[in-house]
Design an enzyme around this catalytic site. Structure first.
Site, PDB file in Angstrom:
ATOM      1  N   HIS A  10       0.826  -1.211   0.000  1.00  0.00           N
ATOM      2  CA  HIS A  10       0.000   0.000   0.000  1.00  0.00           C
ATOM      3  C   HIS A  10       0.861   1.262   0.000  1.00  0.00           C
ATOM      4  CE1 HIS A  10      -3.180   2.613   2.161  1.00  0.00           C
ATOM      5  NE2 HIS A  10      -3.582   2.453   0.921  1.00  0.00           N
ATOM      6  N   HIS A  52      -1.442  11.682  -1.836  1.00  0.00           N
ATOM      7  CA  HIS A  52      -2.684  11.204  -1.232  1.00  0.00           C
ATOM      8  C   HIS A  52      -3.594  12.349  -0.809  1.00  0.00           C
ATOM      9  CE1 HIS A  52      -5.363   9.651   1.927  1.00  0.00           C
ATOM     10  NE2 HIS A  52      -5.311   8.510   1.271  1.00  0.00           N
TER      11      HIS A  52
HETATM   12  O1  G3P Z   1      -6.750   1.785  -2.949  1.00  0.00           O
HETATM   13  C1  G3P Z   1      -6.957   1.376  -1.647  1.00  0.00           C
HETATM   14  C2  G3P Z   1      -6.703   2.469  -0.651  1.00  0.00           C
HETATM   15  O2  G3P Z   1      -5.495   3.079  -0.946  1.00  0.00           O
HETATM   16  C3  G3P Z   1      -7.809   3.456  -0.598  1.00  0.00           C
HETATM   17  O3  G3P Z   1      -7.686   4.375   0.426  1.00  0.00           O
HETATM   18  O4  G3P Z   1      -7.103   6.556   1.375  1.00  0.00           O
HETATM   19  O5  G3P Z   1      -5.433   4.731   1.391  1.00  0.00           O
HETATM   20  O6  G3P Z   1      -6.017   5.856  -0.726  1.00  0.00           O
HETATM   21  P1  G3P Z   1      -6.493   5.418   0.617  1.00  0.00           P
HETATM   22 MG    MG Z   2      -4.872   4.697  -2.167  1.00  0.00          MG
END
Ligand code: G3P
Ligand code: MG
Length: 248
Positions: A10, A52
């Site tokens: 992630h 982000h």
């Molecule tokens: O794509 C999954 C996840 O990344 C979505 O939430 O806020 O971490 O971008 P966020």
């Molecule tokens: Mg994400």
């Protein structure tokens, strides 16, 4: 049905590196991850960059908005110092540079299209057009070597579909909405991406029985991964690349 890796790092390197940076991609790689998720947003002059938050203050210092800042200025910003001194000098990367890095290292990409409010269709279009050019040498049947777009914005996905129809899409929903089937059909998505916290085994079964892939975020324990895998979840991203093995 799910042609992609099951475990995805992630934001590049999870908790081990400053999110959405090239250092994070390298960190994921160092931990054996050849699948990554990251977030893409547009600068004022419509250049896709990895970011982000729509506003400065957390991963880059200062006050201001990504959408009000030219790419030339964004790309100079330090996106590593907030995380630790070790990453001081790590810059906000351009999406194109991250794609080059990932392709060079054979890292599969889940590209989350993260529009700032009001730029949904444009962000989808710009990211799709650029991706189409960056992956022009990959056959559309070779999905494992193409990215998977995802977005919480239906409009961004519809726009991406229009501009790069051959790059597959996943529809992101924090909680699966009642009209998920209509939304997934409208966006032409091949998968539903959802928060594992709200997923139920029944919903997982329903989604997969309807013929869609099912991807979860952000799963940070082996116990939870075991549980949702038992429900039929196809893949997930994790911040704990130190706890969950890339070949889990
Ligand atoms: O794509 C999954 C996840 O990344 C979505 O939430 O806020 O971490 O971008 P966020
Ligand atoms: Mg994400």
């Amino acid at each position: 049905m799910w042609p992609y890796p099951q475990v995805v790092a992630h934001r590049g390197g999870g908790i081990l590196a400053p999110e959405n940076t090239l250092a994070a991609m390298q960190c994921g790689l160092d931990y054996g991850f050849t699948a990554v998720e990251f977030d893409v947003m547009l600068s004022k002059d419509s250049v896709p960059v990895l970011m982000h938050d729509p506003e400065f203050g957390r991963t880059v210092s200062g006050v201001g908005k990504v959408a009000d800042t030219l790419a030339a200025d964004l790309l100079k910003m330090d996106a590593g110092q907030w995380f630790s001194e070790k990453f001081c000098g790590e810059r906000v990367p351009a999406y194109a540079d991250v794609v080059r890095f990932c392709r060079e290292h054979k890292i599969w990409m889940n590209v989350e299209i993260k529009p700032t409010p009001g730029t949904e269709a444009e962000t989808g279009a710009v990211v799709a057009r650029l991706s189409k050019a960056l992956f022009a040498d990959v056959a559309c049947s070779d999905v494992r070597n193409l990215p998977l777009f995802s977005s919480f914005s239906d409009d961004a996905l519809v726009s991406a579909k229009l501009h790069a129809p051959d790059i597959p899409r996943g529809l992101l929903m924090d909680q699966v909405s009642e009209d998920w089937l209509e939304r997934i059909a409208h966006t032409g998505a091949m998968a539903l991406h959802t928060n594992h916290r709200y997923l139920t085994p029944e919903m997982a079964r329903t989604i997969r029985a309807a013929g869609y892939g099912l991807f979860c975020y952000t799963v940070n324990t082996v116990e939870r991964a075991d549980l949702i895998r038992g429900w039929g979840v196809d893949g997930f991203c994790t911040d704990r690349i130190d706890l969950i093995a890339a070949d889990y």
